[in-house]
Design a protein around this motif. Structure first.
Motif, PDB file in Angstrom:
ATOM      1  N   LYS A 127      33.682 -19.708  54.684  1.00  0.00           N
ATOM      2  CA  LYS A 127      34.361 -20.120  55.916  1.00  0.00           C
ATOM      3  C   LYS A 127      33.527 -21.144  56.677  1.00  0.00           C
ATOM      4  CE  LYS A 127      37.293 -16.105  56.836  1.00  0.00           C
ATOM      5  NZ  LYS A 127      38.531 -16.837  57.131  1.00  0.00           N
ATOM      6  N   VAL A 128      32.220 -20.940  56.701  1.00  0.00           N
ATOM      7  CA  VAL A 128      31.343 -21.886  57.383  1.00  0.00           C
ATOM      8  C   VAL A 128      31.398 -23.248  56.686  1.00  0.00           C
ATOM      9  CG1 VAL A 128      28.910 -22.441  57.823  1.00  0.00           C
ATOM     10  CG2 VAL A 128      29.813 -20.176  58.414  1.00  0.00           C
ATOM     11  N   LEU A 129      31.313 -23.244  55.361  1.00  0.00           N
ATOM     12  CA  LEU A 129      31.358 -24.493  54.615  1.00  0.00           C
ATOM     13  C   LEU A 129      32.682 -25.210  54.819  1.00  0.00           C
ATOM     14  CD1 LEU A 129      29.642 -23.418  51.293  1.00  0.00           C
ATOM     15  CD2 LEU A 129      28.886 -25.277  52.775  1.00  0.00           C
ATOM     16  N   ALA A 130      33.784 -24.452  54.783  1.00  0.00           N
ATOM     17  CA  ALA A 130      35.094 -25.078  54.959  1.00  0.00           C
ATOM     18  C   ALA A 130      35.215 -25.720  56.332  1.00  0.00           C
ATOM     19  CB  ALA A 130      36.199 -24.035  54.758  1.00  0.00           C
ATOM     20  N   ALA A 131      34.687 -25.039  57.362  1.00  0.00           N
ATOM     21  CA  ALA A 131      34.774 -25.581  58.715  1.00  0.00           C
ATOM     22  C   ALA A 131      33.926 -26.848  58.858  1.00  0.00           C
ATOM     23  CB  ALA A 131      34.325 -24.525  59.725  1.00  0.00           C
ATOM     24  N   LEU A 132      32.751 -26.833  58.263  1.00  0.00           N
ATOM     25  CA  LEU A 132      31.867 -27.999  58.370  1.00  0.00           C
ATOM     26  C   LEU A 132      32.385 -29.167  57.540  1.00  0.00           C
ATOM     27  CD1 LEU A 132      28.355 -26.293  58.232  1.00  0.00           C
ATOM     28  CD2 LEU A 132      29.636 -27.034  60.252  1.00  0.00           C
ATOM     29  N   CYS A 133      32.908 -28.853  56.360  1.00  0.00           N
ATOM     30  CA  CYS A 133      33.393 -29.934  55.500  1.00  0.00           C
ATOM     31  C   CYS A 133      34.649 -30.598  56.057  1.00  0.00           C
ATOM     32  CB  CYS A 133      33.684 -29.399  54.101  1.00  0.00           C
ATOM     33  SG  CYS A 133      32.196 -28.966  53.174  1.00  0.00           S
ATOM     34  N   ALA A 134      35.356 -29.871  56.941  1.00  0.00           N
ATOM     35  CA  ALA A 134      36.567 -30.438  57.546  1.00  0.00           C
ATOM     36  C   ALA A 134      36.237 -31.485  58.600  1.00  0.00           C
ATOM     37  CB  ALA A 134      37.411 -29.318  58.154  1.00  0.00           C
ATOM     38  N   GLN A 135      34.949 -31.644  58.904  1.00  0.00           N
ATOM     39  CA  GLN A 135      34.519 -32.625  59.905  1.00  0.00           C
ATOM     40  C   GLN A 135      33.729 -33.732  59.201  1.00  0.00           C
ATOM     41  OE1 GLN A 135      35.557 -32.338  63.049  1.00  0.00           O
ATOM     42  NE2 GLN A 135      36.532 -30.371  62.568  1.00  0.00           N
ATOM     43  N   PRO A 136      34.385 -34.832  58.808  1.00  0.00           N
ATOM     44  CA  PRO A 136      33.684 -35.909  58.070  1.00  0.00           C
ATOM     45  C   PRO A 136      32.507 -36.489  58.833  1.00  0.00           C
ATOM     46  CG  PRO A 136      36.074 -36.205  57.955  1.00  0.00           C
ATOM     47  CD  PRO A 136      35.820 -35.116  58.970  1.00  0.00           C
ATOM     48  N   ASP A 137      32.583 -36.476  60.142  1.00  0.00           N
ATOM     49  CA  ASP A 137      31.503 -37.061  60.940  1.00  0.00           C
ATOM     50  C   ASP A 137      30.187 -36.298  60.786  1.00  0.00           C
ATOM     51  OD1 ASP A 137      33.256 -38.976  61.790  1.00  0.00           O
ATOM     52  OD2 ASP A 137      33.641 -38.045  63.753  1.00  0.00           O
ATOM     53  N   LEU A 138      30.255 -35.080  60.256  1.00  0.00           N
ATOM     54  CA  LEU A 138      29.028 -34.298  60.081  1.00  0.00           C
ATOM     55  C   LEU A 138      28.253 -34.728  58.832  1.00  0.00           C
ATOM     56  CD1 LEU A 138      30.260 -30.683  60.994  1.00  0.00           C
ATOM     57  CD2 LEU A 138      28.889 -32.236  62.391  1.00  0.00           C
ATOM     58  N   HIS A 139      28.905 -35.480  57.923  1.00  0.00           N
ATOM     59  CA  HIS A 139      28.249 -35.975  56.713  1.00  0.00           C
ATOM     60  C   HIS A 139      27.572 -34.847  55.928  1.00  0.00           C
ATOM     61  CE1 HIS A 139      29.012 -40.066  58.039  1.00  0.00           C
ATOM     62  NE2 HIS A 139      28.501 -39.751  59.218  1.00  0.00           N
ATOM     63  N   LEU A 140      28.279 -33.704  55.863  1.00  0.00           N
ATOM     64  CA  LEU A 140      27.709 -32.581  55.119  1.00  0.00           C
ATOM     65  C   LEU A 140      27.539 -32.957  53.654  1.00  0.00           C
ATOM     66  CD1 LEU A 140      26.977 -29.712  56.186  1.00  0.00           C
ATOM     67  CD2 LEU A 140      28.957 -28.892  54.908  1.00  0.00           C
ATOM     68  N   GLY A 141      26.460 -32.545  53.074  1.00  0.00           N
ATOM     69  CA  GLY A 141      26.143 -32.900  51.701  1.00  0.00           C
ATOM     70  C   GLY A 141      25.027 -33.918  51.623  1.00  0.00           C
ATOM     71  N   GLU A 142      24.606 -34.408  52.784  1.00  0.00           N
ATOM     72  CA  GLU A 142      23.522 -35.393  52.802  1.00  0.00           C
ATOM     73  C   GLU A 142      22.208 -34.790  53.284  1.00  0.00           C
ATOM     74  OE1 GLU A 142      24.730 -38.711  55.132  1.00  0.00           O
ATOM     75  OE2 GLU A 142      26.544 -39.111  53.950  1.00  0.00           O
ATOM     76  N   TYR A 143      22.223 -33.544  53.748  1.00  0.00           N
ATOM     77  CA  TYR A 143      21.001 -32.929  54.278  1.00  0.00           C
ATOM     78  C   TYR A 143      21.139 -31.413  54.219  1.00  0.00           C
ATOM     79  CZ  TYR A 143      24.135 -32.901  58.330  1.00  0.00           C
ATOM     80  OH  TYR A 143      25.225 -32.737  59.159  1.00  0.00           O
ATOM     81  N   ARG A 144      20.001 -30.751  54.354  1.00  0.00           N
ATOM     82  CA  ARG A 144      19.976 -29.288  54.336  1.00  0.00           C
ATOM     83  C   ARG A 144      20.204 -28.753  55.748  1.00  0.00           C
ATOM     84  NH1 ARG A 144      16.733 -26.678  50.242  1.00  0.00           N
ATOM     85  NH2 ARG A 144      15.860 -25.361  51.883  1.00  0.00           N
ATOM     86  N   ILE A 145      20.880 -27.612  55.816  1.00  0.00           N
ATOM     87  CA  ILE A 145      21.169 -26.985  57.107  1.00  0.00           C
ATOM     88  C   ILE A 145      20.763 -25.512  57.040  1.00  0.00           C
ATOM     89  CG2 ILE A 145      22.926 -26.433  58.829  1.00  0.00           C
ATOM     90  CD1 ILE A 145      24.670 -28.591  57.503  1.00  0.00           C
TER      91      ILE A 145
END
Length: 211
Positions: A127-145
């Motif tokens: 659920k956390v991943l889905a919520a974050l991935c739904a926001q392109p401006d977060l550029h998830l996948g480019e850094y560790r969280i």
């Protein structure tokens, strides 16, 4: 305190009303009002002939319910003691002591399943991943969280703490995206707050963001 011994006395007018051939246990007629338990036990002993031994402190402040109908001696006594913490322990067919009732402890709760906890953790991460991935401006996948999250009374994320390696500018947006995200009730034994580590590889493995 002194024990009170109520010794039954056979009374002609209180003879059993049921024939012994029909039931080996005599049946007695009762029409008693609600009264102090001590008084009821004295009357019980006189009527049935049973000897009742008890500490006077055991009946202090206790009330016997009204009793109306036809009962054997043991049935009547059980009704007189209902609602109290006392039970009868017979030492002979017509001799008994009143003892504190032994309460059966509740069955221990089933141990929480580690599989249930692991499944819930997987749901939380998805659920956390889905919520974050739904926001392109977060550029998830480019850094560790690294995340540390708790649940509120509605079982939604609260008190979110985020650390983005190399992208501290993203941390306020990460917190804002996740705060209030519905998750659902955790299984027993699930530790909170929970910690999640999201890497680009993890995002792809859990079906989240595209590279």
């Amino acid at each position: 305190m002194l024990a009170t011994l109520a010794v039954g006395v056979a009374v002609a007018s209180s003879a059993p009303t049921a024939a012994a051939t029909a039931d080996p246990a005599p049946v007695y007629a009762f029409d008693w009002p609600r009264q102090p338990l001590h008084n009821a036990l004295q009357q019980y002993s006189q009527l049935t002939g049973d000897s009742v031994l008890y500490d006077s402190g055991q009946t202090s402040g206790k009330t016997a319910p009204a009793l109306s109908g036809r009962y054997t001696a043991r049935e009547a006594l059980a009704r007189l003691l209902a609602g109290t913490d006392l039970q009868a322990r017979y030492t002979a067919p017509q001799a008994l002591m009143l003892m504190p009732r032994v309460l059966t402890p509740p069955a221990p709760a089933a141990a929480p399943s580690s599989a249930d906890r692991q499944q819930y953790y997987g749901r939380l991460q998805s659920k956390v991943l889905a919520a974050l991935c739904a926001q392109p401006d977060l550029h998830l996948g480019e850094y560790r969280i690294a995340l540390r999250v708790n649940l509120n009374r509605a079982y939604a994320l609260s008190d979110v703490q985020a650390h983005a390696t190399g992208r501290p500018d993203m941390e306020p947006a990460l917190r804002g995206t996740l705060d209030g995200l519905p998750i659902g009730a955790p299984p027993p034994g699930f530790g909170l707050p929970a910690t999640l580590l999201i890497t680009p590889e993890a995002a792809r493995r859990y079906g989240g963001c595209k590279p």
